[in-house]
Motif scaffolding. Sequence first.
Motif, PDB file in Angstrom:
ATOM      1  N   ASP A   1       0.833  -1.212   0.000  1.00 33.57           N
ATOM      2  CA  ASP A   1       0.000   0.000   0.000  1.00 33.57           C
ATOM      3  C   ASP A   1       0.864   1.258   0.000  1.00 33.57           C
ATOM      4  OD1 ASP A   1      -2.246  -1.620   0.041  1.00 33.57           O
ATOM      5  OD2 ASP A   1      -2.729  -1.230   2.160  1.00 33.57           O
TER       6      ASP A   1
ATOM      7  N   GLU B   1       2.333   1.891  -3.447  1.00 29.54           N
ATOM      8  CA  GLU B   1       1.287   2.441  -4.325  1.00 29.54           C
ATOM      9  C   GLU B   1       1.003   3.902  -4.001  1.00 29.54           C
ATOM     10  OE1 GLU B   1      -0.171   1.262  -7.124  1.00 29.54           O
ATOM     11  OE2 GLU B   1       1.336  -0.299  -6.878  1.00 29.54           O
ATOM     12  N   LYS B   2       0.976   4.253  -2.713  1.00 33.97           N
ATOM     13  CA  LYS B   2       0.725   5.647  -2.317  1.00 33.97           C
ATOM     14  C   LYS B   2       1.847   6.564  -2.792  1.00 33.97           C
ATOM     15  CE  LYS B   2      -2.178   4.738   1.671  1.00 33.97           C
ATOM     16  NZ  LYS B   2      -2.286   4.724   3.129  1.00 33.97           N
TER      17      LYS B   2
ATOM     18  N   ILE C   1       3.899   6.031  -5.384  1.00 36.53           N
ATOM     19  CA  ILE C   1       3.791   6.123  -6.846  1.00 36.53           C
ATOM     20  C   ILE C   1       2.670   7.077  -7.235  1.00 36.53           C
ATOM     21  CG2 ILE C   1       3.110   4.813  -8.916  1.00 36.53           C
ATOM     22  CD1 ILE C   1       4.773   2.463  -7.732  1.00 36.53           C
ATOM     23  N   HIS C   2       1.520   6.948  -6.588  1.00 35.42           N
ATOM     24  CA  HIS C   2       0.375   7.813  -6.876  1.00 35.42           C
ATOM     25  C   HIS C   2       0.721   9.279  -6.569  1.00 35.42           C
ATOM     26  CE1 HIS C   2      -3.867   8.742  -7.451  1.00 35.42           C
ATOM     27  NE2 HIS C   2      -3.832   9.420  -6.308  1.00 35.42           N
ATOM     28  N   ALA C   3       1.379   9.504  -5.442  1.00 34.04           N
ATOM     29  CA  ALA C   3       1.756  10.869  -5.062  1.00 34.04           C
ATOM     30  C   ALA C   3       2.709  11.481  -6.086  1.00 34.04           C
ATOM     31  CB  ALA C   3       2.382  10.872  -3.669  1.00 34.04           C
TER      32      ALA C   3
ATOM     33  N   ARG D   1       3.006  10.687  -9.273  1.00 28.17           N
ATOM     34  CA  ARG D   1       2.235  10.960 -10.495  1.00 28.17           C
ATOM     35  C   ARG D   1       1.431  12.238 -10.379  1.00 28.17           C
ATOM     36  NH1 ARG D   1       0.512   4.861 -11.217  1.00 28.17           N
ATOM     37  NH2 ARG D   1       2.189   4.206 -12.615  1.00 28.17           N
ATOM     38  N   ASN D   2       0.986  12.556  -9.165  1.00 27.90           N
ATOM     39  CA  ASN D   2       0.167  13.749  -8.949  1.00 27.90           C
ATOM     40  C   ASN D   2       0.987  14.957  -8.499  1.00 27.90           C
ATOM     41  OD1 ASN D   2      -2.506  12.802  -9.607  1.00 27.90           O
ATOM     42  ND2 ASN D   2      -2.264  11.438  -7.855  1.00 27.90           N
TER      43      ASN D   2
END
Length: 139
Positions: A107, A110-111, A113-115, A117-118
């Motif tokens: 998790d 993933e957090k 990577i998501h951060a 990307r944003n």
Amino acid sequence: MSTFELNHFDDFLSIARSQPEPQKLILVLARRELPHGHTEQQARDFENGHGGHLAPLAGIDKRPDELANFSALVEEAKQASDEWDAVFVAALPGTDGKLPTPKAIDDAIEKVIHAIRNGMINNFLAFDRKGTPLQISHG
């Protein structure tokens, strides 16, 4: 509260090893890219080493004692990608003397990577391919 100086990834690794709770380091490799719909000026700036954004490529988790130094990380990273320009780093602490669970680690990766990307990268350390801390500006 103690202070520390961070001049290289190995300084971070030393600090991570000294923490009282076991932890996993979350390491996300990223590559510089031009944004979609970029202008000619942005392309010229990018060619000169300026601008663009960092796109995540792969996530790795390691205990601090599993990495001897930055060179060991570079060697390990070759298994995931050799085309990275930066590594983002976060620490995921365990509790009660136990490492975080595999689900918590997945998790966390993933957090991160998501951060990335944003563009929400303020909570992470970032280092270049030499292990030097990066100061990333928005804009």
